[in-house]
Design a protein around this motif. Structure first.
Motif, PDB file in Angstrom:
ATOM      1  N   ALA A 185      51.631  24.165  55.868  1.00 36.66           N
ATOM      2  CA  ALA A 185      52.002  25.105  54.971  1.00 36.66           C
ATOM      3  C   ALA A 185      52.392  26.176  55.846  1.00 36.66           C
ATOM      4  CB  ALA A 185      50.677  25.119  54.155  1.00 36.66           C
ATOM      5  N   PHE A 186      53.033  27.092  55.172  1.00 35.31           N
ATOM      6  CA  PHE A 186      53.544  28.230  55.953  1.00 35.31           C
ATOM      7  C   PHE A 186      52.597  29.395  55.156  1.00 35.31           C
ATOM      8  CE2 PHE A 186      57.544  26.311  56.055  1.00 35.31           C
ATOM      9  CZ  PHE A 186      57.958  26.293  57.397  1.00 35.31           C
ATOM     10  N   ASP A 187      52.290  29.959  56.133  1.00 33.45           N
ATOM     11  CA  ASP A 187      51.094  31.222  55.796  1.00 33.45           C
ATOM     12  C   ASP A 187      51.870  32.344  55.295  1.00 33.45           C
ATOM     13  OD1 ASP A 187      48.716  32.819  55.404  1.00 33.45           O
ATOM     14  OD2 ASP A 187      47.753  32.199  57.443  1.00 33.45           O
ATOM     15  N   ILE A 188      52.315  32.300  54.062  1.00 35.00           N
ATOM     16  CA  ILE A 188      52.826  33.388  53.726  1.00 35.00           C
ATOM     17  C   ILE A 188      51.857  34.368  52.798  1.00 35.00           C
ATOM     18  CG2 ILE A 188      54.614  34.235  52.178  1.00 35.00           C
ATOM     19  CD1 ILE A 188      56.256  31.468  52.942  1.00 35.00           C
ATOM     20  N   PRO A 189      51.831  35.753  53.072  1.00 35.83           N
ATOM     21  CA  PRO A 189      50.989  36.509  52.205  1.00 35.83           C
ATOM     22  C   PRO A 189      51.518  36.691  50.490  1.00 35.83           C
ATOM     23  CG  PRO A 189      51.799  37.950  54.286  1.00 35.83           C
ATOM     24  CD  PRO A 189      52.642  36.347  54.151  1.00 35.83           C
ATOM     25  N   GLY A 190      50.395  36.363  49.916  1.00 31.77           N
ATOM     26  CA  GLY A 190      50.593  36.313  48.529  1.00 31.77           C
ATOM     27  C   GLY A 190      51.065  34.837  47.931  1.00 31.77           C
ATOM     28  N   MET A 191      50.903  33.758  48.877  1.00 29.26           N
ATOM     29  CA  MET A 191      51.211  32.520  48.656  1.00 29.26           C
ATOM     30  C   MET A 191      49.886  31.603  49.076  1.00 29.26           C
ATOM     31  SD  MET A 191      55.142  31.378  48.645  1.00 29.26           S
ATOM     32  CE  MET A 191      54.954  30.035  48.228  1.00 29.26           C
ATOM     33  N   LEU A 192      49.337  32.213  50.171  1.00 25.43           N
ATOM     34  CA  LEU A 192      48.281  31.482  50.794  1.00 25.43           C
ATOM     35  C   LEU A 192      47.176  32.322  51.082  1.00 25.43           C
ATOM     36  CD1 LEU A 192      48.141  28.329  51.481  1.00 25.43           C
ATOM     37  CD2 LEU A 192      48.431  28.954  53.817  1.00 25.43           C
ATOM     38  N   ASP A 193      45.978  32.256  50.280  1.00 21.24           N
ATOM     39  CA  ASP A 193      44.841  33.094  50.731  1.00 21.24           C
ATOM     40  C   ASP A 193      43.941  32.082  51.619  1.00 21.24           C
ATOM     41  OD1 ASP A 193      43.817  31.399  48.822  1.00 21.24           O
ATOM     42  OD2 ASP A 193      43.746  32.736  47.346  1.00 21.24           O
ATOM     43  N   ASP A 194      42.690  32.860  51.782  1.00 20.55           N
ATOM     44  CA  ASP A 194      41.653  31.963  52.679  1.00 20.55           C
ATOM     45  C   ASP A 194      41.307  30.763  52.084  1.00 20.55           C
ATOM     46  OD1 ASP A 194      41.534  34.331  54.300  1.00 20.55           O
ATOM     47  OD2 ASP A 194      39.655  34.859  53.599  1.00 20.55           O
ATOM     48  N   ALA A 195      41.203  30.501  50.511  1.00 20.58           N
ATOM     49  CA  ALA A 195      40.717  29.308  50.021  1.00 20.58           C
ATOM     50  C   ALA A 195      42.182  28.265  50.175  1.00 20.58           C
ATOM     51  CB  ALA A 195      40.466  29.662  48.630  1.00 20.58           C
ATOM     52  N   GLY A 196      43.246  28.900  50.089  1.00 18.92           N
ATOM     53  CA  GLY A 196      44.363  27.997  50.392  1.00 18.92           C
ATOM     54  C   GLY A 196      44.682  27.769  51.823  1.00 18.92           C
ATOM     55  N   ARG A 197      44.200  28.466  52.811  1.00 19.56           N
ATOM     56  CA  ARG A 197      44.158  27.950  54.292  1.00 19.56           C
ATOM     57  C   ARG A 197      43.246  26.919  54.379  1.00 19.56           C
ATOM     58  NH1 ARG A 197      44.136  33.658  54.374  1.00 19.56           N
ATOM     59  NH2 ARG A 197      46.168  34.511  54.709  1.00 19.56           N
ATOM     60  N   ALA A 198      42.127  27.069  53.871  1.00 17.59           N
ATOM     61  CA  ALA A 198      41.089  26.208  53.960  1.00 17.59           C
ATOM     62  C   ALA A 198      41.323  24.588  53.348  1.00 17.59           C
ATOM     63  CB  ALA A 198      39.900  26.534  53.249  1.00 17.59           C
ATOM     64  N   GLU A 199      42.047  24.518  52.202  1.00 16.64           N
ATOM     65  CA  GLU A 199      42.571  23.625  51.553  1.00 16.64           C
ATOM     66  C   GLU A 199      43.453  22.996  52.481  1.00 16.64           C
ATOM     67  OE1 GLU A 199      44.441  20.752  49.229  1.00 16.64           O
ATOM     68  OE2 GLU A 199      45.513  22.561  49.977  1.00 16.64           O
ATOM     69  N   ALA A 200      44.480  23.749  52.765  1.00 19.46           N
ATOM     70  CA  ALA A 200      45.774  23.087  53.755  1.00 19.46           C
ATOM     71  C   ALA A 200      45.081  22.414  54.862  1.00 19.46           C
ATOM     72  CB  ALA A 200      46.525  24.081  53.982  1.00 19.46           C
ATOM     73  N   ASN A 201      44.100  23.025  55.565  1.00 21.15           N
ATOM     74  CA  ASN A 201      43.520  22.453  56.761  1.00 21.15           C
ATOM     75  C   ASN A 201      42.856  21.179  56.385  1.00 21.15           C
ATOM     76  OD1 ASN A 201      44.074  24.092  59.220  1.00 21.15           O
ATOM     77  ND2 ASN A 201      42.929  25.685  58.096  1.00 21.15           N
ATOM     78  N   ALA A 202      41.991  21.245  55.232  1.00 24.02           N
ATOM     79  CA  ALA A 202      41.401  20.114  54.834  1.00 24.02           C
ATOM     80  C   ALA A 202      42.449  18.825  54.541  1.00 24.02           C
ATOM     81  CB  ALA A 202      40.370  20.392  53.898  1.00 24.02           C
ATOM     82  N   ALA A 203      43.544  19.215  53.817  1.00 22.19           N
ATOM     83  CA  ALA A 203      44.478  18.212  53.423  1.00 22.19           C
ATOM     84  C   ALA A 203      44.900  17.602  54.903  1.00 22.19           C
ATOM     85  CB  ALA A 203      45.391  18.940  52.620  1.00 22.19           C
ATOM     86  N   TRP A 204      45.280  18.699  55.788  1.00 25.32           N
ATOM     87  CA  TRP A 204      45.864  17.911  57.117  1.00 25.32           C
ATOM     88  C   TRP A 204      44.790  17.064  57.821  1.00 25.32           C
ATOM     89  CZ3 TRP A 204      49.611  16.036  59.384  1.00 25.32           C
ATOM     90  CH2 TRP A 204      49.557  15.528  60.816  1.00 25.32           C
ATOM     91  N   ASP A 205      43.696  17.595  57.938  1.00 24.03           N
ATOM     92  CA  ASP A 205      42.592  16.792  58.581  1.00 24.03           C
ATOM     93  C   ASP A 205      42.269  15.425  58.103  1.00 24.03           C
ATOM     94  OD1 ASP A 205      41.999  19.073  60.244  1.00 24.03           O
ATOM     95  OD2 ASP A 205      40.168  19.608  59.040  1.00 24.03           O
ATOM     96  N   ALA A 206      42.598  15.207  56.743  1.00 27.73           N
ATOM     97  CA  ALA A 206      42.658  13.978  55.969  1.00 27.73           C
ATOM     98  C   ALA A 206      43.847  12.932  56.578  1.00 27.73           C
ATOM     99  CB  ALA A 206      42.778  13.858  54.806  1.00 27.73           C
ATOM    100  N   ILE A 207      44.922  13.722  56.937  1.00 23.97           N
ATOM    101  CA  ILE A 207      46.020  12.942  57.615  1.00 23.97           C
ATOM    102  C   ILE A 207      45.884  12.763  59.061  1.00 23.97           C
ATOM    103  CG2 ILE A 207      48.419  12.948  58.008  1.00 23.97           C
ATOM    104  CD1 ILE A 207      48.617  15.058  55.366  1.00 23.97           C
ATOM    105  N   GLU A 208      45.333  13.725  59.743  1.00 23.72           N
ATOM    106  CA  GLU A 208      45.331  13.437  61.225  1.00 23.72           C
ATOM    107  C   GLU A 208      44.151  12.492  61.639  1.00 23.72           C
ATOM    108  OE1 GLU A 208      43.964  16.257  65.060  1.00 23.72           O
ATOM    109  OE2 GLU A 208      44.950  17.099  63.776  1.00 23.72           O
TER     110      GLU A 208
END
Length: 447
Positions: free
Chosen positions: A365-388
């Motif tokens: 996910a691109f870390d764009i202000p207004g589109m990705l907050d701390d919760a969004g980053r955590a969710e994206a990282n968790a979603a990626w970890d489930a793939i990796e």
């Protein structure tokens, strides 16, 4: 750092903050660096002098060829620009390429002689960084990695000495150069074994609707496909300048047999929601894309995600990748088929990990202000970890992270230990550490 000291025994161009060329010298393809100095090397002797100075002064070296690496943005150290070392010499099928050459230039030089090498996807990417990191390109199933086509190299060591690396002269060092990154010195010349190539069949399909059934068919197509065929699935947002927005599948067939290529891709072309956008013979250099250079007015945002080498692309992996893209409007997902010649190479024959992988996967996910907050980053990282977690290795060339923890995810323990021992033999002071760094360890213990 005085100009006189740096220039002693050195004939290249030294550029420091405040010099008239500083702004252009510190700019690279992907950003603007803040090194202590930039050295533009015009010869192997220039490289030797720069390395000797850096070693004596305990300065870290960042080697710049194509300039796509995120390491160019790490402050401090000495940037050694070898882009002038870009000669391409062809003798039969043996190709000698300067360490600063770009793949677009190499592809054009070879096409004129009816030859090809499996490179990356981008014309402006440097031969050095891509090859040393492995090099997953459009001919990966036909010819293997870029590193698999490497048969020798000329390398300037941390002591400023020039060595010729071959299977007979320094076999352990050649093993390390095939996937171990820029940890062992400055490669000033790469020797490749090229392949006859009169052109490629290039096909692009657009996708509409749910990508899951399409990817399941693509998986089955590639399970039995001739190794002449390599495919990539991409789903990108409109903001990404590297590709058209939306989901697509691009295929490259080695050779000019359109009928055979169509036959291999027929099951995919018949899936509802798949439409043919392009199909025909092209020269291989024309397939390589042009990535836009860094624009300080529109800097690329951060990237929350990663990549992995998948042994099996099962339904769960497909679902997680597609769901990642669905849940993050500003995100990218990619799949590249492996197998074929890539899998012919035994795991211990090169430093590259996961020779049993059948697909390379990336999502972020691109870390764009207004589109990705701390919760969004955590969710994206968790979603990626489930793939990796479903993969068996990280491909260093496709990560923008400069964290020192990445290298531990790139190589299995036995490979890491062997690389560490070779590193200790050739760079015990870790001069070449502005990379996915393998720290020198005697005999590889505790690597």
């Amino acid at each position: 750092m005085s100009n006189d000291d740096l220039s002693a025994g050195y004939v290249g161009t030294v550029i420091r903050p405040g010099d008239s060329e500083w702004e252009s010298a510190r700019r690279f393809h992907s950003g603007i660096g803040e090194p202590a100095a930039v050295i533009r090397a015009a010869s192997v002797d220039d490289v030797r002098g720069a390395v000797r100075y850096a070693s004596a002064e305990r300065l870290e070296i960042m080697i710049r060829g194509g300039g796509h690496s995120a390491w160019g943005g790490v402050p401090g150290g000495l940037t050694l620009d070898i882009s002038a070392l870009d000669a391409v010499e062809v003798d039969g099928t043996r190709v000698r390429v300067g360490g600063g050459a770009l793949w677009g230039g190499v592809a054009h030089a070879l096409a004129e002689r009816g030859l090809g090498l499996s490179s990356g996807d981008t014309a402006s990417v440097g031969v050095g960084g891509l090859t040393l990191g492995g090099g997953i390109g459009w001919m990966v199933r036909a010819w293997g990695l870029a590193a698999d086509q490497l048969v020798g190299a000329q390398l300037v060591t941390a002591r400023g000495e020039v060595v010729e690396v071959t299977e007979t002269s320094h076999p352990e060092l050649l093993w390390a150069l095939r996937g171990g990154g820029g940890n062992f010195g400055v490669v000033t010349r790469f020797d490749f074994e090229a392949h006859p190539l009169d052109g490629v069949v290039h096909a692009v399909y657009g996708l509409e609707g749910d990508a899951r059934p399409v990817l399941r068919v693509l998986r089955e197509v590639m399970a039995d496909a001739p190794r002449d065929l390599t495919v990539t699935y991409m789903d990108v947002p409109a903001m990404d300048p590297n590709a058209p927005a939306g989901a697509s599948i691009t295929a490259v067939w080695v050779g000019t047999d359109e009928e055979e290529a169509r036959r291999a891709l027929a099951p995919l072309a018949g899936v509802p929601g798949v439409t043919e956008r392009d199909f025909g013979v092209q020269d291989y250099p024309d397939v390589l894309m042009e990535a836009p250079e860094f624009d300080p007015e529109r800097p690329m945002p951060g990237f929350v995600g990663g990549n992995t080498l998948l042994g099996v692309l099962d339904d769960e992996a497909i679902d997680r990748l597609v769901a990642f893209r669905e849940q993050h409007p500003a995100s990218v997902v990619m799949l590249r088929s492996l197998g074929g010649a890539y899998a012919d190479v035994a795991q211990d024959d090169t430093a590259f990990p996961a020779r049993d992988a059948t697909w390379f996967a990336m999502a972020g996910a691109f870390d764009i202000p207004g589109m990705l907050d701390d919760a969004g980053r955590a969710e994206a990282n968790a979603a990626w970890d489930a793939i990796e977690v479903k993969g068996s290795g990280v491909y260093g060339n496709f990560t923008v992270s400069t964290a020192d923890t990445i290298v531990q995810r790139m190589y299995p323990p036995a490979t890491m230990a062997r690389l560490a021992a070779i590193k200790h033999a050739w760079d015990p002071g870790n001069v070449f550490c502005r990379n996915h760094n393998v720290k020198p360890v005697p005999d590889g213990r505790a690597a």
